[in-house]
Each structure stands twice: as C-alpha cells, then as structure tokens.
Design a protein around this motif. Structure first.
Motif, PDB file in Angstrom:
ATOM      1  N   LYS A 116       0.825  -1.206   0.000  1.00 57.47           N
ATOM      2  CA  LYS A 116       0.000   0.000   0.000  1.00 57.47           C
ATOM      3  C   LYS A 116       0.864   1.264   0.000  1.00 57.47           C
ATOM      4  O   LYS A 116       0.586   2.224  -0.732  1.00 57.47           O
ATOM      5  CB  LYS A 116      -0.909   0.007   1.237  1.00 57.47           C
ATOM      6  N   ALA A 117       1.908   1.266   0.860  1.00 59.54           N
ATOM      7  CA  ALA A 117       2.777   2.443   0.944  1.00 59.54           C
ATOM      8  C   ALA A 117       3.463   2.707  -0.394  1.00 59.54           C
ATOM      9  O   ALA A 117       3.538   3.860  -0.852  1.00 59.54           O
ATOM     10  CB  ALA A 117       3.811   2.247   2.054  1.00 59.54           C
ATOM     11  N   LEU A 118       3.959   1.662  -1.034  1.00 63.68           N
ATOM     12  CA  LEU A 118       4.638   1.834  -2.313  1.00 63.68           C
ATOM     13  C   LEU A 118       3.673   2.302  -3.400  1.00 63.68           C
ATOM     14  O   LEU A 118       4.014   3.141  -4.248  1.00 63.68           O
ATOM     15  CB  LEU A 118       5.307   0.519  -2.726  1.00 63.68           C
ATOM     16  N   ARG A 119       2.456   1.766  -3.406  1.00 62.22           N
ATOM     17  CA  ARG A 119       1.487   2.197  -4.426  1.00 62.22           C
ATOM     18  C   ARG A 119       1.112   3.666  -4.249  1.00 62.22           C
ATOM     19  O   ARG A 119       1.036   4.416  -5.217  1.00 62.22           O
ATOM     20  CB  ARG A 119       0.230   1.331  -4.355  1.00 62.22           C
ATOM     21  N   ARG A 120       0.899   4.076  -2.971  1.00 64.02           N
ATOM     22  CA  ARG A 120       0.511   5.465  -2.741  1.00 64.02           C
ATOM     23  C   ARG A 120       1.616   6.444  -3.151  1.00 64.02           C
ATOM     24  O   ARG A 120       1.332   7.599  -3.460  1.00 64.02           O
ATOM     25  CB  ARG A 120       0.149   5.666  -1.263  1.00 64.02           C
ATOM     26  N   HIS A 121       2.871   5.977  -3.126  1.00 64.93           N
ATOM     27  CA  HIS A 121       3.986   6.850  -3.517  1.00 64.93           C
ATOM     28  C   HIS A 121       4.443   6.555  -4.946  1.00 64.93           C
ATOM     29  O   HIS A 121       5.607   6.717  -5.302  1.00 64.93           O
ATOM     30  CB  HIS A 121       5.148   6.686  -2.527  1.00 64.93           C
ATOM     31  N   ARG A 122       3.494   6.025  -5.751  1.00 60.23           N
ATOM     32  CA  ARG A 122       3.693   5.864  -7.199  1.00 60.23           C
ATOM     33  C   ARG A 122       4.861   4.923  -7.531  1.00 60.23           C
ATOM     34  O   ARG A 122       5.688   5.227  -8.418  1.00 60.23           O
ATOM     35  CB  ARG A 122       3.882   7.220  -7.875  1.00 60.23           C
ATOM     36  N   ARG A 123       4.907   3.824  -6.846  1.00 58.22           N
ATOM     37  CA  ARG A 123       5.869   2.775  -7.186  1.00 58.22           C
ATOM     38  C   ARG A 123       5.088   1.467  -7.412  1.00 58.22           C
ATOM     39  O   ARG A 123       5.223   0.495  -6.669  1.00 58.22           O
ATOM     40  CB  ARG A 123       6.895   2.595  -6.077  1.00 58.22           C
ATOM     41  N   PRO A 124       4.204   1.458  -8.417  1.00 56.97           N
ATOM     42  CA  PRO A 124       3.281   0.329  -8.588  1.00 56.97           C
ATOM     43  C   PRO A 124       3.968  -0.998  -8.891  1.00 56.97           C
ATOM     44  O   PRO A 124       3.493  -2.050  -8.468  1.00 56.97           O
ATOM     45  CB  PRO A 124       2.385   0.767  -9.746  1.00 56.97           C
ATOM     46  N   ALA A 125       5.045  -0.996  -9.631  1.00 54.53           N
ATOM     47  CA  ALA A 125       5.697  -2.261  -9.982  1.00 54.53           C
ATOM     48  C   ALA A 125       6.210  -2.966  -8.723  1.00 54.53           C
ATOM     49  O   ALA A 125       6.038  -4.178  -8.555  1.00 54.53           O
ATOM     50  CB  ALA A 125       6.842  -2.001 -10.967  1.00 54.53           C
ATOM     51  N   LEU A 126       6.853  -2.200  -7.828  1.00 57.19           N
ATOM     52  CA  LEU A 126       7.317  -2.795  -6.565  1.00 57.19           C
ATOM     53  C   LEU A 126       6.134  -3.188  -5.686  1.00 57.19           C
ATOM     54  O   LEU A 126       6.163  -4.212  -4.998  1.00 57.19           O
ATOM     55  CB  LEU A 126       8.213  -1.792  -5.827  1.00 57.19           C
ATOM     56  N   ALA A 127       5.086  -2.388  -5.701  1.00 59.52           N
ATOM     57  CA  ALA A 127       3.918  -2.670  -4.852  1.00 59.52           C
ATOM     58  C   ALA A 127       3.250  -3.974  -5.252  1.00 59.52           C
ATOM     59  O   ALA A 127       2.830  -4.757  -4.391  1.00 59.52           O
ATOM     60  CB  ALA A 127       2.924  -1.509  -4.953  1.00 59.52           C
ATOM     61  N   ARG A 128       3.131  -4.224  -6.571  1.00 64.31           N
ATOM     62  CA  ARG A 128       2.409  -5.416  -7.011  1.00 64.31           C
ATOM     63  C   ARG A 128       3.039  -6.697  -6.479  1.00 64.31           C
ATOM     64  O   ARG A 128       2.335  -7.646  -6.132  1.00 64.31           O
ATOM     65  CB  ARG A 128       2.353  -5.452  -8.552  1.00 64.31           C
ATOM     66  N   HIS A 129       4.345  -6.761  -6.414  1.00 66.71           N
ATOM     67  CA  HIS A 129       5.018  -7.958  -5.897  1.00 66.71           C
ATOM     68  C   HIS A 129       4.570  -8.258  -4.468  1.00 66.71           C
ATOM     69  O   HIS A 129       4.189  -9.394  -4.146  1.00 66.71           O
ATOM     70  CB  HIS A 129       6.534  -7.762  -5.956  1.00 66.71           C
ATOM     71  N   HIS A 130       4.590  -7.256  -3.603  1.00 66.19           N
ATOM     72  CA  HIS A 130       4.224  -7.480  -2.207  1.00 66.19           C
ATOM     73  C   HIS A 130       2.718  -7.714  -2.050  1.00 66.19           C
ATOM     74  O   HIS A 130       2.290  -8.518  -1.208  1.00 66.19           O
ATOM     75  CB  HIS A 130       4.656  -6.271  -1.370  1.00 66.19           C
ATOM     76  N   LEU A 131       1.928  -7.040  -2.852  1.00 67.07           N
ATOM     77  CA  LEU A 131       0.479  -7.229  -2.754  1.00 67.07           C
ATOM     78  C   LEU A 131       0.070  -8.630  -3.204  1.00 67.07           C
ATOM     79  O   LEU A 131      -0.847  -9.240  -2.619  1.00 67.07           O
ATOM     80  CB  LEU A 131      -0.236  -6.171  -3.589  1.00 67.07           C
ATOM     81  N   ARG A 132       0.736  -9.162  -4.247  1.00 71.39           N
ATOM     82  CA  ARG A 132       0.424 -10.535  -4.662  1.00 71.39           C
ATOM     83  C   ARG A 132       0.791 -11.520  -3.551  1.00 71.39           C
ATOM     84  O   ARG A 132       0.041 -12.465  -3.289  1.00 71.39           O
ATOM     85  CB  ARG A 132       1.183 -10.868  -5.953  1.00 71.39           C
TER      86      ARG A 132
END
Length: 919
Positions: free
Chosen positions: A797-813
């Motif tokens: 969530k923190a990475l997505r909110r700070h516009r780092r979607p590629a890194l966020a998707r790994h942790h969210l999956r």
C-alpha cells in the motif's frame, strides 16, 4: 430433538421427498423412551402446510383382532377422500394392493405423508399388509411412509427389508440439554450430573425423572431421593422382565451386576465362569424378546442399558449381594484386580471394616496406574462400608479428587459434601480445599478458587508439603487467570519462599516449575531480560519429561514465549499422557495453552483449530472456564476470517462466563476479537476505543499478559484514526518486551508497528519501506503467515501510494496468496483491491477475479469450504453447527455467503462444484 441431527436429516429427506412427489419408506426402531413418537411428531409438523399427513398410532388392545389396525388406517384415509379401502378377509397381498390404491387416491391432489407409530402393536395380518405395501413404494410411489416400532419386539418378518433408522442413546451434552429444557426451574449442576448418569442416554427416562422431582430437589435445596424414583418407563421394563421364565432371572442378574458403568466389565471369561458356577444355562426367551443379544464372544449382553437398571431394581439386596459374590469368586481367577475388588465390596453387607480397608489399600496401590473413575468408585464404597469417622471423611475426600481428575466436578463436590458432615483432621480439610479449588478453577469463579487453594496450602503445609506447594502454584494460576497481577506475584513469591532446596523431580520439585515461576515473576516486574531466558530454560528442561505437571508448566512457558513449535510437541505429549491415565480434567486446559501459544506466535488460524478440539473436551467434561477461553480464541479466529456472526456468537458465550467467573484472560481476548472485527469492517475508531479502554486503570483493565498481544491491533487502529500519541506508551512497553529476547516474531511485529506509526505521522516512503522490509525479513523465520501477509500488504500500500506500482504489485500478490491460504477473506479482498489499483489486470485467486479463481470453489475460505462440503454431503444446519460449535443461524449466514460467492441457489449445486477438491 437434542442430539438427533442424523435422525432429523433422515426425516427431512423423507419429508422433502414427499413434498416433491417422491415416495419412500423409513422404519424407525428404538427401545421405549428413545423418542420414536417425538420424531414422528417432528416429521408430521415439518410436512404440515405442505400436504396431507395421516397418522395411525398402534394400540395394544387391537393387537389380537385380525385386520383391526388396517381397518382403522383405511377408515382414516377414507375420511381424507381416498375412497374405500381394501376388502376385509382377503389375502395380505390383496389388502396391500388395496392400501396402495387408497394412497394413490389420497395423494392425487396433494403430497401425502403416512405416519404409523408403534407398528409393533398392530395385529399380524394388518402388519403383513402394511409391510408388503411399504416394500412396494419406490421413489415414484404415491406417498412417504414413516413407521416406528419398539426394537424390543423385533425382529418382525413382516417388516424385513425396509430402510431402517435406529436412534441411539443421547450423549452427555444432549442429555443435559434435555434436562435444562424440561425442568420447570433451574437445575443444580450436581443434580444435573446425577440425572444424566442415571438415565443412561434415554430422553424418556430423563423427562420422567425431572417431572418426579420437586423444584427444591432440582435446585439442590433438598437432597435427591436415593435411589432416584421409578418412572412409568422403568416400570414397563420391569413388567416385561416378569414375563420371562424364572429360570432365566439369575443369569440376567449376573449380567446386570457384572456390567458396571464406573468400573467397567470384568470380561467374558469372568461372566461365563460365574454363569456356569450358578448353574445358569442359555437365555432363549430373553434373547427372543430382545432383552439380550449374544455377541461374538458367546456372552449375552443387554440390548438396552435400562434393562440393567430394571433388573437390579427388581432384585432384593440379598440377591444382588449373592450375584456380586459369584462374580467376585470368578474375577479372582479371570478378571482384572479392580473388578474383583469391586464385586467383593458390592457383596459385603452395609458395614464391613475389613473390606473397606482392603479397598482403601488397593486404591493407594493402584493410584499411579489406574484410571481415576474406577478409583473414585472404590474409595466411595470403602467410605460407605467403614465406620463413619474421620477415616471415612478421608476416603470421601480422596474419592472426590479422583472424580475431579475424571472430569466429574459436580460429583466431586457431592462427595466433598458427604465428607463435610464427618469429623476431619487438618490434612483432610486441606485436601478437600485443594479439590474444591481445582474444581472451581475449571467451572467456577476463579477468585473463590484461589481462596480455597490458599486455604489448602495452609492446612497442608505441615502434613503434605509437596501438595501444599502445588496448591500454592495453582493459586497463582487462579490469580493469573483473574488478571490480578499483584495477587499472582504474591502467590509466586510465597511459593518460591517455601521451595525445597533439593527435590526428587516431582511436580513441585525444582527444575521446570522453578524456572517457570522465576520467569513469570520477572516478566510481571518488566525484567524481560531475566524472565524470558528463565522461561526458555523451563521449555528446554522438558525435553524428556514424562510427568504431567512439569509438561503443563513447560507448555505454559512456551505459550508466553510464542514458541509454537515447542508448544505443539509439549501439548501432544501432555494430552496423550492425560488421556492414557483417564485425566479428562487436564485435557481442555492443555488445548487452551496450545491455542494461546499460537496466538503469541501470530497464528490465529491454528489457534482456532486447537480451540475447537479444546472446546469439545471442555464441554464433554463440564469445564465452563476452559470452554470460555476456547470460545474467546474462536471469536478471534472468526474475526480474522471476517465472519461477523460467528465472532459475535463465540464472543457473547465467552463473555457471559468470563464476566460471571472473573476470567480476565478470556475477557481480554474477546475485546481483542471484537476490535479486530471492527478493523475488518472499517471501524478503526471503535477498535481503538475498545483496546485503549483495556490499558486504562480500573476494573475494566485487560489481562497484563494478553495486553501485549493486542498492541499491533491497537497501533493499526490508532494509525488509521490519527490517535498516534495515545498508543505510544503501549508501543514502548511492547518494544521493550520484543527486544529483550522474545523472539523474531515479536521483533517483526515491533518493526511493523513502528512503520505504521511513522507512516501515519507522514514519514518518507524510504523510511517506511525500510521498516516494513525489516519486519518482513524477521517474519521469514516465523510461522506467522497472517502477520507476514499484513506487513506485505502495508508495504505494498505504501509503495502504491507513492507511485511505485511495480514494486507494490510484488508485495500485494504475496499478501493476497497468504491471506487466501489462512482464510482471512476481508484482508484478501483488501489486497485484491490494492493490487488492481496498482495496475494489475486481475488478481489471481481473488474473489471475483480471473486466473486461479476460475475454479469457483477456490473463492471460499477454509471455513466456508468445510461448511460447503458438509452441506453437499447432506448434513443439516444443526449438524454442521454442532460439529463446528456454532449456532444454526451462523451456519445459515455462511451458506448464504457461499451461495453468493459461487453463484448458485441451492445445496444440490454444491456437489459438482466441490467434486475432486479432496479432504
């Protein structure tokens, strides 16, 4: 209908088929009092409003009039528009064909259920015609037939080949529920125990006994009559016995005397030897009439336990003593030693000091190897046979302790009441207080239990110092359960002050117990760097331990440490040991400690699995306090899954007992569960208020140990509501504990909590991500799938909110897969939404998404899949609710959600979707 889930399912199938125009037949056979008529009435009520129900009870007066019963049935069908019945005097086949014609006519406009109760009272020709007609009705037949018969009158060739249902005796829990439902007032627990023990699972006997007792007797104000009164049902059994040949009665009395519920049977060789010595031959008439059946060992046994009661009551005291004397002689050669002693004691007159002394000596010898139930029976008989002096009081007290170990706490209290009427020395008073306190720990107010155990320690200090120390240890346990930190520290200090300098390794010697006490005192004083290593030494010392008390103490230490792997090993050994010795009282508490170990380790789903086993054991042995603790854990597990109704059910039941008995541990876990449910439902402010109230001074303060477990939940709630300053004191305490050797799981949670807090206060993404990654690295060496997934979700969530979607998707999956694995559905839905917001085309495995969720059954949580599987197998809501310790209303709620998730409308569609899914 308590305890009749399987029977109700069979009746529901028959009635549902009738509504849908399908024919069928079911023959219910059971002894008198087992509820055949009640089951028939239930089926008629279920069919009422959906079609025509015709009832035709059998009457003994009609049994000798050929064709009379069938004439009454056909007359009833004629009144309902079925036309004339079969012609009297014709063959059974012709009369059966006429009856089938009538049924076709009656069912022409509406579904028909034909219920014939007590068909064994029908005359032969009528029963033959009915049996032929019943066998002719197939799935496309004109009606559904429900027949009931007394199993004592079977076999009956006219009814051969019909589908048969045989209701068995009720379980202890179901019997207790029947008593509570039928009593006009409250029932004292000791009275309830006596009634259930006497009725032997027969609901008719139970309800008749309740009807014959006064309100004062039911509530315990007046003593129960001894023996309990005869009832019409029991008199029916006795009347049937009088019709048997007098030559068979001595053998029946031997069978009854040998089959003792407390001691157990002496064995086929003993019984056969006694029968031969008494000159008793075969029992042809008793076998023909269904009183006995001969087993594969060649020995006859009663078909119904109430036959034993009827036989014993119909014999004189002299006849009963003579039967026991024959069995005593036979068991001296063939039987177990305890059975020989028991029959010797039962053969003794009202007063026999020599036999009483023999029983007492044997009970002392057998104490380490025999189950507590038989020992309690031997000691009770020894007390009854000997002089009613302080010696008898000592025997009653020791019998009470054995009854408590066997899980019969109310019976233990009755035995202590007998001892209380006799003169007692200080040692006996101390043991009585110890037993009373231990029983109170299981099912009463724990502050009273602590007072009784403290009194026991004082009385026993001079005569039994080891038991006095154990009483002091149990008093500390009571104070711990009550959440009274000062009292717990006082009891442990008193315990340590009286500890022997050296010991022999017994349950009150040095080693495991001393390390556990040291660790508890140090931890309560916030000296974690000293307390945690002491607790670890207690766990390490239990590697080869084979005694119950040290194993239980090591398990408690492992629970506080959150060492789930060690706790599972210790619990398996301790539970196996308790069961092998018949110590039913210990098992629920061991499951409780294992469940709490999983909570400390961050594994709520595993804690819930252990709590289900513990709840069943607690309810089976009448331990209300342990049941409340297990329900609190189940509430937390349900909250983690997002099951609001199940959480509320368990939380309410746990809170009732916790409030009445002062169980601070259970109360705190209940509040934690409700707060977690608030978080999943988007109510963080309410969750924060619940948990902050536990940390405030006053009577509502939470348990000093469990509060540490609630801190991560409190931090999340406060972080989501900008109440970060309010949570800082609790987080500081948690951090001290986590960094003082509590283990990687605690350190991972501490890092997670600090990340949540600095994120809520506006720290940069790099700082927040670094703390979350530190927590994830620590989580990799733990078993907590759920907590690791929560950290991965927050990092994503923190990475997505700070516009780092590629890194966020790994942790969210990773979070999504982990949440689905442990059945945390709300968290999985949150992770799926975040994943889609991070730009993923779909969320594999997420509800409503493609990918792995293409298989519909994978949209269910583990709990939902279990419920769906049971429903697909044909289980009723009541039966599923009993299996899972839930309410039928909660099961109905789950099924609605299951149907919505799978896009189906009925149970019949579950089977194909679940096919091939495995266990």
């Amino acid at each position: 209908m308590h305890g009749r889930d399987a029977e109700l399912r069979a009746l529901d199938t028959l009635v549902t088929g009738a509504r849908n125009g399908a024919g069928g037949c079911l023959l219910v056979t059971a002894p008198p009092g087992r509820g055949r008529t009640a089951l028939t009435a239930h089926a008629v009520r279920a069919h009422d409003g959906h079609g025509l129900a015709v009832t035709a009870p059998g009457h003994p007066a009609e049994s000798r009039l050929p064709g009379a019963a069938l004439d009454l049935l056909t007359a009833a069908l004629t009144r309902h528009g079925a036309g004339p019945g079969p012609t009297p005097g014709t063959t059974p086949a012709a009369r059966a064909a006429g009856l089938l014609d009538q049924l076709h006519r009656a069912a022409r406009t509406r579904p028909l259920l034909l219920a014939v109760d007590d068909v064994h009272h029908w005359d032969g020709p009528s029963r033959a015609a009915l049996g032929i007609a019943a066998r002719r009705i197939g799935p496309h037949g004109p009606a559904a037939l429900l027949l009931t018969a007394d199993s004592h009158h079977l076999p009956c060739p006219h009814l051969d080949g019909l589908p048969e249902l045989r209701p068995g005796p009720l379980t202890t829990a179901a019997s207790a529920a029947v008593v509570r439902d039928t009593a006009p007032c409250g029932v004292h627990p000791a009275v309830l125990d006596a009634l259930v023990h006497e009725a032997l699972g027969n609901p008719g006997r139970l309800t008749a006994l309740v009807a014959r007792l006064t309100p004062d007797q039911l509530t315990g104000r007046d003593p129960l009559p001894s023996p309990l009164p005869a009832t019409p049902l029991l008199r029916r059994y006795t009347a049937r016995l009088r019709t048997l040949p007098r030559t068979e009665r001595p053998a029946l009395l031997l069978l009854a005397a040998e089959d003792d519920a407390d001691i157990g049977t002496a064995g086929p060789q003993t019984l056969q030897s006694a029968l031969t010595a008494a000159g008793c031959g075969a029992l042809p008439e008793a076998e023909r009439t269904g009183v006995v059946r001969t087993g594969t060992d060649g020995v006859p046994r009663f078909t119904d336990p109430l036959w034993r009661t009827a036989v014993l009551r119909s014999a004189s005291p002299a006849e009963r003593r003579a039967a026991h004397q024959r069995l005593a002689r036979a068991s001296a050669e063939y039987g177990p030693h305890l059975a020989h002693l028991w029959h010797t004691a039962a053969a003794a007159p009202a007063a026999d000091r020599r036999t009483a002394d023999i029983l007492d000596a044997a009970a002392r010898t057998e104490a380490r190897t025999s189950a507590p139930g038989p020992l309690a029976a031997l000691l009770t008989r020894a007390a009854e046979l000997g002089p009613q002096t302080a010696v008898a009081a000592d025997r009653y007290t020791r019998a009470a302790e054995q009854a408590r170990l066997a899980g019969r706490h109310h019976h233990a209290r009755l035995l202590l009441a007998r001892a209380d009427r006799l003169p007692r020395d200080p040692a006996t008073r101390g043991r009585a207080a110890y037993t009373l306190g231990m029983a109170g720990l299981a099912d009463g107010p724990v502050r009273q239990a602590r007072a009784a155990l403290g009194l026991a320690a004082e009385h026993l200090a001079g005569t039994d110092p080891l038991l006095a120390l154990d009483a002091r240890r149990q008093a500390a346990e009571a104070a711990w359960t009550a959440g009274d930190q000062a009292a717990c520290r006082t009891e442990l200090a008193e315990l340590m002050g009286r500890w022997p300098e050296s010991g022999d390794g017994t349950s009150t010697g040095p080693g495991i117990l001393r390390h556990g006490a040291d660790g508890a005192v140090a931890s309560m004083d916030r000296h974690y760097t000293r307390g945690i290593p002491a607790l670890r030494r207690a766990v390490a010392d239990a590697g080869h331990e084979t005694r119950s008390a040290p194993l239980a103490q090591a398990l408690a230490a492992a629970a506080v440490l959150g060492d789930a792997a060690a706790a599972r090993d210790l619990a398996a050994r301790a539970i196996a040991l308790a069961r092998s010795r018949g110590h039913a009282a210990a098992v629920p508490h061991l499951w409780q400690r294992l469940a709490f170990a999983e909570l400390y380790a961050g594994c709520p789903e595993r804690a819930g699995q252990h709590a289900r086993h513990g709840l069943a054991a607690a309810e089976g042995s009448g331990q209300d306090n342990a049941a409340a603790h297990h329900r609190a854990v189940l509430a937390l597990a349900a909250a983690t899954r997002g099951d609001a109704e199940e959480c509320a059910d368990h939380a309410a039941a746990a809170a009732r007992t916790a409030g009445a008995h002062g169980l601070a541990t259970a109360s705190t876990v209940v509040t934690w569960a409700l707060a977690r449910l608030d978080l999943t439902a988007g109510r963080p402010d309410r969750a924060a208020s619940r948990l902050l109230a536990l940390t405030a001074p006053g009577p509502a303060q939470g348990h000093f140990s469990v509060l540490l477990l609630t801190v991560p939940c409190l931090v999340e709630a406060c972080a989501r509501t900008s109440r970060t300053e309010e949570v800082r004191p609790a987080l500081r305490e948690f951090t001290v504990w986590a960094t003082s050797g509590a283990g990687p799981h605690a350190r991972a949670l501490a890092a997670h909590c600090h990340a949540r807090l600095v994120e809520a206060e506006g720290a940069g993404v790099d700082t927040v991500a670094r703390l979350y990654r530190e927590a994830l690295a620590l989580h990799t060496s733990t078993d907590s799938v759920f907590e690791q997934a929560r950290t991965a979700l927050q990092l994503g969530k923190a990475l997505r909110r700070h516009r780092r979607p590629a890194l966020a998707r790994h942790h969210l999956r990773e979070a999504l897969v982990a949440f689905e694995h442990c059945g945390a559905r709300p968290w999985a839905e949150d992770a799926g939404q975040e994943l889609r917001a991070a730009g993923a085309g779909h969320a594999p495995g997420a509800p409503g998404a493609g990918g792995a969720s293409a298989e519909p059954a994978r949209r269910l949580t583990a709990q939902q899949e279990h419920i769906a599987q049971r429903a697909a197998e044909g289980a009723t809501n009541n039966e599923i609710a009993r299996d899972l310790s839930l309410s039928p209303r909660t099961i109905e709620h789950h099924l609605r959600n299951i149907f919505a998730s799978l896009g189906i409308r009925s149970r019949t569609q579950l089977g194909p979707l679940l096919a091939g899914r495995g266990a």
